[in-house]
Motif scaffolding. Structure first.
Motif, short mmCIF file in Angstrom:
data_model
loop_
_atom_site.label_atom_id
_atom_site.label_comp_id
_atom_site.label_asym_id
_atom_site.label_seq_id
_atom_site.Cartn_x
_atom_site.Cartn_y
_atom_site.Cartn_z
N GLN A 121 8.70 7.94 -1.86
CA GLN A 121 9.01 8.54 -0.56
C GLN A 121 8.63 7.62 0.59
O GLN A 121 9.31 7.56 1.61
N ARG A 122 7.52 6.90 0.42
CA ARG A 122 7.04 6.00 1.47
C ARG A 122 7.67 4.62 1.40
O ARG A 122 7.45 3.79 2.29
N GLY A 123 8.40 4.35 0.33
CA GLY A 123 9.04 3.06 0.18
C GLY A 123 8.07 1.93 -0.12
O GLY A 123 8.27 0.80 0.31
N ILE A 124 7.00 2.25 -0.84
CA ILE A 124 6.00 1.24 -1.20
C ILE A 124 5.76 1.27 -2.70
O ILE A 124 6.18 2.19 -3.39
N GLU A 125 5.08 0.26 -3.21
CA GLU A 125 4.74 0.22 -4.62
C GLU A 125 3.56 1.15 -4.89
O GLU A 125 2.72 1.38 -4.01
N VAL A 126 3.47 1.66 -6.11
CA VAL A 126 2.38 2.56 -6.49
C VAL A 126 1.03 1.86 -6.30
O VAL A 126 0.07 2.48 -5.85
N THR A 127 0.97 0.59 -6.65
CA THR A 127 -0.30 -0.13 -6.52
C THR A 127 -0.78 -0.16 -5.07
O THR A 127 -1.97 -0.01 -4.80
N LYS A 128 0.15 -0.33 -4.13
CA LYS A 128 -0.23 -0.34 -2.71
C LYS A 128 -0.73 1.04 -2.29
O LYS A 128 -1.71 1.16 -1.55
N LEU A 129 -0.07 2.09 -2.75
CA LEU A 129 -0.49 3.45 -2.45
C LEU A 129 -1.91 3.70 -2.97
O LEU A 129 -2.77 4.19 -2.24
N LEU A 130 -2.15 3.33 -4.22
CA LEU A 130 -3.46 3.56 -4.82
C LEU A 130 -4.55 2.73 -4.13
O LEU A 130 -5.66 3.22 -3.92
N ARG A 131 -4.23 1.48 -3.77
CA ARG A 131 -5.21 0.67 -3.04
C ARG A 131 -5.57 1.33 -1.71
O ARG A 131 -6.73 1.34 -1.29
#
Length: 113
Positions: free
Chosen positions: A68-78
Motif C-alpha cells: 500500500q505504501r509502495g515500499i519494500e517489506v524490509t524498509k517497513l520493518l526497519r
C-alpha cells in the motif's frame, strides 16, 4: 520528487508557517544538536543480515502495508524497529502523517499588515 516530498514542500512553503518561522514563533521542543540525534550515514552504520521469525499473519499484514505504501517489506520493518527503539530513548521520532495532522490542527496565525 515524491508525493511525500511535495506535501512537505507545500507545508513548509505555506505562507502562515513561513511567517511564524520568521517571527520566531514556531517552537516544537527544546533545541538539540542535530548531529547528536540524527542517524549516522549508511557508510558509518552498514546494514547487517538478521533473521526474524514472524507469524504467517504478521508477514502477510506487513506485506500488505508495504505494498500500500509502495515500499519494500524490509524498509517497513526497519521503520517499525526505529520507532520502537526511539520509544526507549529520549528521542523525538514522529511519523510524517502524525506531523502533518498536528500541523493541520494548529489554529491560523493572525495576519499582520
Amino acid at each position: 520528487m515524491s508525493a511525500q516530498d511535495k506535501d512537505i514542500q507545500a507545508l513548509v512553503e505555506g505562507e502562515e508557517l513561513a511567517a511564524a518561522a520568521e517571527a520566531g514563533e514556531l517552537v516544537f521542543g527544546e533545541t538539540v544538536d542535530a548531529d547528536a540525534v540524527l542517524p549516522s550515514s549508511a557508510d558509518e552504520d552498514p546494514y547487517v543480515v538478521t533473521t526474524v521469525r514472524l507469524r504467517q499473519s504478521q508477514k502477510q499484514r506487513a506485506e500488505q502495508i508495504a505494498k500500500q505504501r509502495g515500499i519494500e517489506v524490509t524498509k517497513l520493518l526497519r521503520g517499525y524497529i526505529d520507532v520502537g527503539l526511539a520509544e526507549t530513548e529520549t528521542d523525538y521520532m514522529v511519523s510524517y502523517a502524525d506531523l502533518k495532522r498536528a500541523m493541520a490542527s494548529l489554529p491560523p496565525l493572525p495576519r499582520t499588515a
